[in-house]
Each structure stands twice: as C-alpha cells, then as structure tokens.
Write a protein that holds these residues in place. Structure first.
Motif, PDB file in Angstrom:
ATOM      1  N   PHE A 132       8.812   5.739   8.400  1.00 34.77           N
ATOM      2  CA  PHE A 132       8.406   4.909   7.271  1.00 34.77           C
ATOM      3  C   PHE A 132       7.023   5.307   6.741  1.00 34.77           C
ATOM      4  CE2 PHE A 132      11.503   2.066   9.373  1.00 34.77           C
ATOM      5  CZ  PHE A 132      12.328   1.807   8.284  1.00 34.77           C
ATOM      6  N   ASP A 133       6.800   4.972   5.491  1.00 36.52           N
ATOM      7  CA  ASP A 133       5.504   5.186   4.861  1.00 36.52           C
ATOM      8  C   ASP A 133       4.532   4.141   5.407  1.00 36.52           C
ATOM      9  OD1 ASP A 133       3.294   5.419   3.249  1.00 36.52           O
ATOM     10  OD2 ASP A 133       4.415   5.483   1.360  1.00 36.52           O
ATOM     11  N   GLU A 134       3.569   4.578   6.213  1.00 38.79           N
ATOM     12  CA  GLU A 134       2.648   3.649   6.861  1.00 38.79           C
ATOM     13  C   GLU A 134       1.718   2.955   5.872  1.00 38.79           C
ATOM     14  OE1 GLU A 134       0.598   5.751   9.895  1.00 38.79           O
ATOM     15  OE2 GLU A 134       2.391   6.100  11.121  1.00 38.79           O
ATOM     16  N   LYS A 135       1.562   3.517   4.680  1.00 38.63           N
ATOM     17  CA  LYS A 135       0.678   2.919   3.682  1.00 38.63           C
ATOM     18  C   LYS A 135       1.382   1.852   2.845  1.00 38.63           C
ATOM     19  CE  LYS A 135      -2.030   7.181   3.220  1.00 38.63           C
ATOM     20  NZ  LYS A 135      -2.478   8.252   2.272  1.00 38.63           N
ATOM     21  N   SER A 136       2.691   1.740   3.017  1.00 41.69           N
ATOM     22  CA  SER A 136       3.469   0.788   2.228  1.00 41.69           C
ATOM     23  C   SER A 136       3.674  -0.511   2.999  1.00 41.69           C
ATOM     24  CB  SER A 136       4.819   1.393   1.847  1.00 41.69           C
ATOM     25  OG  SER A 136       5.618   0.450   1.162  1.00 41.69           O
ATOM     26  N   SER A 137       3.624  -1.631   2.302  1.00 45.89           N
ATOM     27  CA  SER A 137       3.846  -2.929   2.940  1.00 45.89           C
ATOM     28  C   SER A 137       5.332  -3.238   3.114  1.00 45.89           C
ATOM     29  CB  SER A 137       3.184  -4.042   2.115  1.00 45.89           C
ATOM     30  OG  SER A 137       3.767  -4.090   0.810  1.00 45.89           O
ATOM     31  N   VAL A 138       6.194  -2.483   2.426  1.00 46.28           N
ATOM     32  CA  VAL A 138       7.643  -2.654   2.537  1.00 46.28           C
ATOM     33  C   VAL A 138       8.225  -1.484   3.322  1.00 46.28           C
ATOM     34  CG1 VAL A 138       7.774  -3.940   0.378  1.00 46.28           C
ATOM     35  CG2 VAL A 138       8.043  -1.450   0.339  1.00 46.28           C
ATOM     36  N   PRO A 139       9.452  -1.620   3.856  1.00 48.49           N
ATOM     37  CA  PRO A 139      10.070  -0.532   4.631  1.00 48.49           C
ATOM     38  C   PRO A 139      10.518   0.632   3.741  1.00 48.49           C
ATOM     39  CG  PRO A 139      11.559  -2.402   4.545  1.00 48.49           C
ATOM     40  CD  PRO A 139      10.282  -2.856   3.911  1.00 48.49           C
ATOM     41  N   LYS A 140       9.579   1.445   3.369  1.00 44.10           N
ATOM     42  CA  LYS A 140       9.804   2.545   2.440  1.00 44.10           C
ATOM     43  C   LYS A 140       9.931   3.861   3.213  1.00 44.10           C
ATOM     44  CE  LYS A 140       7.713   4.686  -1.673  1.00 44.10           C
ATOM     45  NZ  LYS A 140       6.537   4.631  -2.584  1.00 44.10           N
ATOM     46  N   ASN A 171       9.511  -5.681   5.959  1.00 48.98           N
ATOM     47  CA  ASN A 171       8.571  -4.684   6.473  1.00 48.98           C
ATOM     48  C   ASN A 171       9.260  -3.794   7.492  1.00 48.98           C
ATOM     49  OD1 ASN A 171       8.157  -5.911   9.254  1.00 48.98           O
ATOM     50  ND2 ASN A 171       7.435  -7.602   7.972  1.00 48.98           N
ATOM     51  N   SER A 172       8.660  -2.680   7.815  1.00 49.12           N
ATOM     52  CA  SER A 172       9.286  -1.690   8.693  1.00 49.12           C
ATOM     53  C   SER A 172       9.451  -2.205  10.117  1.00 49.12           C
ATOM     54  CB  SER A 172       8.469  -0.399   8.692  1.00 49.12           C
ATOM     55  OG  SER A 172       7.145  -0.631   9.139  1.00 49.12           O
ATOM     56  N   ARG A 173       8.545  -3.073  10.576  1.00 48.61           N
ATOM     57  CA  ARG A 173       8.660  -3.599  11.940  1.00 48.61           C
ATOM     58  C   ARG A 173       9.955  -4.388  12.123  1.00 48.61           C
ATOM     59  NH1 ARG A 173       5.653  -4.350  16.317  1.00 48.61           N
ATOM     60  NH2 ARG A 173       3.832  -3.426  15.306  1.00 48.61           N
TER      61      ARG A 173
END
Length: 303
Positions: A132-140, A171-173
């Motif tokens: 995932f994109d760690e800079k994004s707040s959504v699971p991108k 979110n990715s988590r």
C-alpha cells in the motif's frame, strides 16, 4: 530412554498405522473404530497409491474417505480386519506432562513434554500481493507483486480497495487484519475503485516462496525457513497443544499419548526446531463425529 516408555508404545501399537503414498511413508495414523477407520494428517496424503503398514508388519490398501480442511485431518479406511481403536483421554493436559509419540514398533518414536496448553494457532501468513501507499490515508495500491493474486485479478497501481468480503474498509490496516485470518488457497472478494470505475475482484491468497524471500519482500517468512524442516501445513489450527518433541513431518498424523496409554491428542504438525502441535482429544473427537456424519449423508444421497 525410549525403552523406558516402551510399555506405553507397545500397548498402543495395534491402534496405529503408518501411511504410505506410492511406497513413501508420509504420515502416521490413529485407528478410531473396529471397521478400520483411521484419522491422519490430510495435507500429507498426496495423489497416488495409498497403503499402510500395520504393527503385524503387513502392508494393506487404504482409501481416503473425507477430510476436514480447517484442521487438516483426514478420515481413511484401512482395509484390514481386527484393528483396535485408540483410547482417548478425557482429562485435561497440563504443562510439564509427559507426551509420547508411539508408532507401530514396540518402542516410541519420540518422547517430550507439554510446553503450552491448547490454544488457537493462526494460519501461516498469506498475501494477495499488494504493497500500500504509506502516504495515503486510504488503502491505495502502490505496488503489485508479480505472480500474486492481486495482479492476476487485474488490480493496478493507484487502485483503492473499498471493501473486503463485503466489509467496508477505510485504511490499509483494516485490509491487512481481515486477510491475516485467511490462509493460502482461500480467496477474498474485493470491491475496488479503479481509475475510471468501481469493479469487483476475486483474489486468491498465496504464501511467498523461492526468490521472493531474497528480495526482502517478506522478511518474516524468510525467518520461518530457518527453523528447520517443518510440516507443509504447520499453522492455522482451531486449537492445538504444543509439546517439545522433535518429530519429523512424516511422524505426524498419529496419536500423542500420556503415561496411561491414552491419546491426549493427534500430532498434526512439526512447527519448529523443538515445537510440535497436536490437536487436543476433545477437538479430534468432534472432527471425527463431523467426518462420520458427512460420510453417512453422502451415502444416503447416493442411495
């Protein structure tokens, strides 16, 4: 030392079989009724001619009947008369208790002690193949792993996961936590926001192997390889006793005994250098009842 425990092993040897596939020993098994039904480790029974050795030093044919994939237990019919069912212990185990792994010989294969009480063993970490994109707040999606399920299902860099198995995620988590409870070969249904439209994707989970370790993508799995030879399926059990017996993977599938010669569990996996898991007797009996019931239902539907 093994000879000290020989009386326990000798009393159980006629209730144990040694399974072979195309002439290669793959697992032990526990006889569970007088009609030749036996339980063993399902994932070791590959395609091929299934036979088993008895304590009488006779090799006979065997037939896979059904399997419980959740806990990796197979029900097998052994084509031999007069087999003696294993005796199950009804009392609870305790830490420090002797744990004996008998076979078809008069002395046991190994002896150890109970090191942990029954607990859930989470499945081996499997992945859909996304970073995932760690800079994004959504699971991108930032990166796709070549050959993994997400790439095969058509996901692209920049896609955003909206839901996993109908559960909305923000979110990715949340995505990681849902997938962590699944094991290799299972699939997840994703709802994804692509560049132009939303779409559904069915993604199969995989465990990284080969040069994927060396590329540093999965450091925990690389560490696990260093523990020595373990069972092909060594994790993901509803409940398991842990004992410190050093068993080869092919010695799983048979009973784990106490000093009274009763089975406190069914050895299900070599999990580490000095760690073996056994399904507790109570769970094994429940699995056996389920497998027998499904066998009866199958017979009725065919009549």
């Amino acid at each position: 030392m093994l000879r000290v425990f020989a009386p326990v092993s000798a009393s159980a040897r006629n209730s144990i079989v040694k399974f072979r596939v195309d002439g290669k020993t793959v697992a032990l098994g526990a006889i569970v009724d007088t009609n030749g039904l036996a339980l063993t480790k399902a994932s070791e029974l590959k395609k091929g001619k299934l036979t088993c050795w008895l304590a009488s030093d006779k090799e006979v044919d065997a037939e896979l009947i059904s399997a419980d994939q959740e806990d990796d237990v197979a029900l097998v019919r052994v084509h031999a008369p007069g087999l003696k069912p294993i005796q199950w212990e009804t009392d609870s185990v305790y830490v420090g208790q002797w744990a004996i792994t008998p076979g078809i010989a008069k002395t046991p294969h190994a002896v150890g002690i109970i090191s942990a009480l029954p607990r859930r063993i989470r499945p081996e970490r499997a992945f859909i193949g996304i970073q995932f994109d760690e800079k994004s707040s959504v699971p991108k999606v930032d990166r796709l792993m070549a050959g993994f399920g997400a790439e095969k299902a058509g996901l692209k860099r920049g896609d955003v996961i909206l839901a996993v198995n109908s559960a909305t995620v923000t979110n990715s988590r949340q995505v990681v936590e849902i997938i962590r409870e699944l094991r290799e070969g299972q699939t997840v249904n994703l709802r994804v926001q692509g560049a132009e439209e939303e779409f559904e994707a069915r993604v199969q989970l995989m465990v990284p192997r080969g040069d994927q370790f060396e590329r540093g993508l999965f450091p925990q799995q690389r560490f696990n390889r260093l523990r020595g030879e373990v069972s092909q399926r060594a994790e993901g059990f509803e409940e398991a006793i842990e004992h410190d017996t050093v068993l080869q993977p092919w010695l799983c599938g048979g009973p784990l005994m106490n000093l009274e010669g009763k089975a406190i569990g069914l050895n299900i996996a070599r999990a580490g250098r000095v760690s073996t898991y056994a399904l507790p007797a109570k769970l094994v009996k429940r699995i056996l009842d389920h497998l027998k019931a499904s066998l009866g239902s199958s017979s009725s539907s065919q009549s």
